[in-house]
Design an enzyme around this catalytic site. Structure first.
Site, mmCIF file in Angstrom:
data_model
loop_
_atom_site.group_PDB
_atom_site.id
_atom_site.type_symbol
_atom_site.label_atom_id
_atom_site.label_comp_id
_atom_site.label_asym_id
_atom_site.label_seq_id
_atom_site.Cartn_x
_atom_site.Cartn_y
_atom_site.Cartn_z
ATOM 1 N N ARG A 240 -15.206 53.656 45.090
ATOM 2 C CA ARG A 240 -14.705 52.409 44.521
ATOM 3 C C ARG A 240 -15.881 51.536 44.138
ATOM 4 N NH1 ARG A 240 -10.430 53.996 43.645
ATOM 5 N NH2 ARG A 240 -8.385 53.195 44.232
ATOM 6 N N GLU A 269 -15.202 46.513 37.357
ATOM 7 C CA GLU A 269 -14.784 47.354 36.230
ATOM 8 C C GLU A 269 -13.485 46.815 35.616
ATOM 9 O OE1 GLU A 269 -14.453 51.009 38.629
ATOM 10 O OE2 GLU A 269 -12.325 51.041 38.170
ATOM 11 N N HIS A 287 -13.933 55.738 35.410
ATOM 12 C CA HIS A 287 -12.957 55.899 36.498
ATOM 13 C C HIS A 287 -11.942 57.009 36.169
ATOM 14 C CE1 HIS A 287 -11.025 53.548 40.058
ATOM 15 N NE2 HIS A 287 -10.686 54.823 40.106
HETATM 16 C C1 GLV Z 1 -8.223 56.481 42.069
HETATM 17 O O1 GLV Z 1 -9.226 55.841 42.054
HETATM 18 C C2 GLV Z 1 -7.321 56.554 43.180
HETATM 19 O O2 GLV Z 1 -7.513 55.820 44.171
HETATM 20 O O3 GLV Z 1 -6.364 57.322 43.113
#
Ligand code: GLV
Length: 328
Positions: A240, A269, A287
């Site tokens: 994250r 982000e 991401h």
């Molecule tokens: C993606 O970042 C998730 O947490 O599924």
């Protein structure tokens, strides 16, 4: 009997919307606009359920403004967009979407590690820019994956998947650090050895971050931690934004106190720290670690099934605060 009303906060697979429509009166977001908090609150009025993604923040302010809300089902394994304590206090169930994305995300972690260590995007940019005129012995020399020491910070299911790929596929020596140590059988299966955090930072040739974000894990990797890493090391973050201090990382990359980084997640982000865009020794992706159609479909179906299970029989599949289920 009238169907419960739910909000689907972002665009999602039409087949998942159709499945939800069989059970609920659905307001969706086919244009996929990003709603402000005020807009989200306005759209949640009268809704008992919400299908959310990691960008939809559900906090005390939203909960106070939406007293009919009973469940938020996140189409993500991470759930730092939820204030779980506030949701529990308000009697609102939270669910996430674990497991179905584990192997896909571990594949991506490995892909990002390899692209970073072997300078794949940097060399492709050079080639596309027409700068490649001759072969030379050290051009875009990177660092080896096979036989190297792979460090993993955060040894949940995805971390374990990365460990298996490294140990069994590439003959890497795997070390890890985690809040709690894995049991001996799992450590043996992953061929992973437990070490302290400083030893992990000092010893890893490649360090992959897969820990969940919380206020406690904010800036787990900052200037002091980066200073412990080898100058030849690579750092990969698929966890994250906020786990790494991106300003400190950009400085470390610029000053070459570490060799390279591969980043799929960023503080703030989709806006990036501007210096990350300036340094060449970083691979940047938007991401996408879980982004294959089968994985994303399974995540969306699981979020939908959590809503259906909750309203049908008070039985969501993957509750995060199950104490709420007892208060009925
Ligand atoms: C993606 O970042 C998730 O947490 O599924």
């Amino acid at each position: 009997m009238s169907k419960p009303k739910i909000l689907v906060a972002r665009a999602v697979f039409p087949e998942v919307i159709a499945r939800l429509e069989a059970h609920f009166e659905v307001e969706s977001n086919p244009s996929d606009e990003t709603w402000s908090k005020a807009e989200l609150i306005a759209r949640l009025q009268g809704k008992e359920g919400a299908f959310t993604t990691g960008g939809d923040r559900i906090d005390a302010e939203v909960l106070a403004a939406c007293p009919q809300l009973r469940i938020c089902a996140n189409m993500a394994v991470g759930y730092n967009n939820f204030d779980i304590a506030a949701m529990t206090a308000a009697g609102v169930l939270a669910t996430n979407a674990p497991d179905v994305l584990t192997e896909t995300t571990a594949d991506f972690g490995f892909a990002l590690l390899m692209a970073t260590a072997r300078r794949i995007t940097e060399s492709e940019h050079y080639l596309r820019a027409g700068k490649w005129t001759k072969w030379s012995y050290d051009m875009f020399a990177g660092s080896d994956i096979h036989g190297a020491t792979l460090g993993i910070l955060g040894m949940g299911r995805i971390g374990q998947g990365i460990a298996r790929r490294g140990a069994h596929g590439f003959g890497m020596k795997v070390i890890y650090h985690n809040r709690s140590r894995l049991d001996a059988a799992l450590e043996a299966e992953c061929k992973a050895g437990y070490v302290g955090k400083d030893e992990l930072l000092k010893t890893a040739d490649h360090l992959v971050l897969v820990l969940p974000y919380s206020p406690e894990s904010h800036h787990t990797i900052g200037a002091a931690e980066l200073a412990l890493m080898k100058p030849t090391a690579t750092l990969v973050n698929i966890a994250r934004g906020g786990i790494v201090d991106d300003a400190a990382l950009a400085a470390a990359l610029r000053n070459k106190t570490i060799a390279a980084a591969g980043l799929d997640v960023f503080e703030g982000e989709p806006t990036l720290h501007p210096e990350l865009l300036m340094v060449p020794n970083v691979v940047l992706t938007p991401h996408i670690a879980s982004a294959t159609i089968p994985a994303r479909l399974a995540m969306a179906r699981l979020a939908a099934d959590n809503l259906i299970g909750f309203f049908k029989e008070n039985k969501p599949l993957t509750p995060l605060n199950p104490a709420v289920l007892a208060i009925k």
